[in-house]
Design a protein around this motif. Sequence first.
Motif, PDB file in Angstrom:
ATOM      1  N   VAL A 117       5.975  12.427   0.489  1.00 61.92           N
ATOM      2  CA  VAL A 117       6.771  12.907   1.793  1.00 61.92           C
ATOM      3  C   VAL A 117       6.161  14.061   2.467  1.00 61.92           C
ATOM      4  N   LYS A 118       5.672  14.794   1.601  1.00 61.96           N
ATOM      5  CA  LYS A 118       4.986  16.088   2.035  1.00 61.96           C
ATOM      6  C   LYS A 118       3.772  15.626   3.002  1.00 61.96           C
ATOM      7  N   THR A 119       2.973  14.705   2.461  1.00 60.46           N
ATOM      8  CA  THR A 119       1.937  14.096   2.909  1.00 60.46           C
ATOM      9  C   THR A 119       1.991  13.783   4.303  1.00 60.46           C
ATOM     10  N   LEU A 120       2.905  12.678   4.394  1.00 65.82           N
ATOM     11  CA  LEU A 120       3.147  12.058   5.509  1.00 65.82           C
ATOM     12  C   LEU A 120       4.202  12.556   6.528  1.00 65.82           C
ATOM     13  N   GLU A 178       0.800  -1.276   0.018  1.00 60.45           N
ATOM     14  CA  GLU A 178       0.015   0.247   0.097  1.00 60.45           C
ATOM     15  C   GLU A 178       0.692   1.205   0.077  1.00 60.45           C
ATOM     16  N   LEU A 179       2.151   1.098   0.707  1.00 64.79           N
ATOM     17  CA  LEU A 179       2.736   2.382   0.737  1.00 64.79           C
ATOM     18  C   LEU A 179       3.459   2.534  -0.636  1.00 64.79           C
ATOM     19  N   THR A 180       3.961   1.501  -1.316  1.00 61.17           N
ATOM     20  CA  THR A 180       4.574   1.862  -2.755  1.00 61.17           C
ATOM     21  C   THR A 180       3.397   2.226  -3.640  1.00 61.17           C
ATOM     22  N   ASN A 181       2.238   1.729  -3.412  1.00 61.22           N
ATOM     23  CA  ASN A 181       1.086   2.198  -4.390  1.00 61.22           C
ATOM     24  C   ASN A 181       0.824   3.462  -4.107  1.00 61.22           C
ATOM     25  N   LEU A 182       0.788   4.085  -2.704  1.00 62.24           N
ATOM     26  CA  LEU A 182       0.638   5.682  -2.415  1.00 62.24           C
ATOM     27  C   LEU A 182       1.554   6.445  -3.233  1.00 62.24           C
ATOM     28  N   VAL A 183       2.952   6.064  -3.101  1.00 58.80           N
ATOM     29  CA  VAL A 183       3.873   6.775  -3.832  1.00 58.80           C
ATOM     30  C   VAL A 183       3.737   6.917  -5.207  1.00 58.80           C
ATOM     31  N   GLY A 184       3.082   5.441  -5.885  1.00 59.64           N
ATOM     32  CA  GLY A 184       2.760   5.445  -7.399  1.00 59.64           C
ATOM     33  C   GLY A 184       1.671   6.522  -7.658  1.00 59.64           C
ATOM     34  N   ALA A 185       0.852   6.584  -6.802  1.00 58.63           N
ATOM     35  CA  ALA A 185      -0.439   7.390  -6.968  1.00 58.63           C
ATOM     36  C   ALA A 185      -0.115   8.951  -6.838  1.00 58.63           C
ATOM     37  N   LEU A 186       0.575   9.181  -5.702  1.00 59.14           N
ATOM     38  CA  LEU A 186       0.772  10.641  -5.299  1.00 59.14           C
ATOM     39  C   LEU A 186       2.126  11.142  -5.990  1.00 59.14           C
ATOM     40  N   GLY A 187       3.020  10.300  -6.119  1.00 60.32           N
ATOM     41  CA  GLY A 187       4.479  10.784  -6.758  1.00 60.32           C
ATOM     42  C   GLY A 187       5.240  10.752  -5.255  1.00 60.32           C
ATOM     43  N   PHE A 188       6.680  10.935  -5.404  1.00 61.47           N
ATOM     44  CA  PHE A 188       7.407  10.858  -4.260  1.00 61.47           C
ATOM     45  C   PHE A 188       7.435  11.899  -3.351  1.00 61.47           C
ATOM     46  N   GLN A 189       7.528  12.967  -3.902  1.00 58.16           N
ATOM     47  CA  GLN A 189       7.449  14.260  -3.220  1.00 58.16           C
ATOM     48  C   GLN A 189       6.404  14.705  -2.460  1.00 58.16           C
ATOM     49  N   GLN A 190       5.247  14.526  -2.995  1.00 61.58           N
ATOM     50  CA  GLN A 190       3.726  14.603  -2.470  1.00 61.58           C
ATOM     51  C   GLN A 190       3.642  13.499  -1.301  1.00 61.58           C
TER      52      GLN A 190
END
Length: 372
Positions: free
Chosen positions: A157-160, A143-155
């Motif tokens: 980092v900003k979100t979490l 789920e974490l890797t999918n979140l990065v795929g959906a939001l992008g890496f920088q977003q």
Amino acid sequence: MSPSQHSSPQPDPTAAPPADGDDAVPAALTARAPQVPADRLVAEMVPPPRFQGARFDTYIPDAQQPSQAEAVQVLSDFADSIDAGRASAGKRRWFARKPAAPQGPRGVYLDGGYGVGKTHLLASLWHATPAPAERKAFGTFVELTNLVGALGFQQTVKTLGDHKLLCIDEFELDDPGDTVLVSTLLGKLVDAGVALAATSNTLPGKLGEGRFAAADFLREIQGLSAHFRPLRIDGEDYRHRGLPEAPAPYDDETVTRTAYRTPGASLDDFPSLLEHLSKVHPSRYGAMCDGIEAVCLTDVQAVPDQSTALRLVVLADRLYDREVPVVTSGKAFDELFSDEMLRGGYRKKYYRAISRLTALARDAGGLVTDAR
């Protein structure tokens, strides 16, 4: 949406005539391609329904395994320490049995065999951490890797980055690319002051294989290893002695009849569902299952390739999290993956999917009985 827009045929009532006029046409997962806003993806990073009630006092340590009781105490103290930097030092010294934890990033890694309650303990930590739900996150490695795929890496980092705690269940070390991605992400979150907790899970095909993984975990996360305290949890690994035998599949008529007679059920042709999964981002599979009370699949076949297999693993995880029973015709779940796949680098994921789908198939037994 018209019938011609569906990627699989609509359920055929003539295949299993409803018993009365009250039966409703089941949903089709292949007709669902939800658009999930980023805030929902993050908001849903909470312990899954089966662990919503998990607490430290509902974890029953094995009296023969003192490490289990020790883990409860250590994690309880860890939960209390997460906000130590903002709590009154005097107050913490007054009530705490141990000195206040030092300020700065901290992490724990729950190291143990499959079936000793690591996810229960991780969810208990999430619930016990003194922070609002929106300031702590719980999700699997996938789920974490999918979140990065959906939001992008920088977003991501900003979100979490403004969270107090990130819990990662089933940290997987079999994909070097994803491991580097998540390790880099965790480094950024550590710098932002986020506390971390992780487990790794294994469903081995051989007795005793892969029982403890702390050395592998600490090696793979490299520079982050100093931030994690390995917490070994011994115990009887009651699910690692081989996969339970999958229930025998039903015939198409029984599956279809069950779908029509089960409120909230879906009905899909398995090959068409696999094709549909390739068109929906895995981060949306949970939303695709919203409101589904049972999944009915006809013509289950062995998956044709690894990409398809990995998407099916994610769907299996989302169904298992939501405790959605599964009724099928065709091949049994222990025939989904080829011998080559089960010997390859992703075999732990495939074994987990087989185990979870088998459990959900067993959960569906009552539905099929009621439909007859």
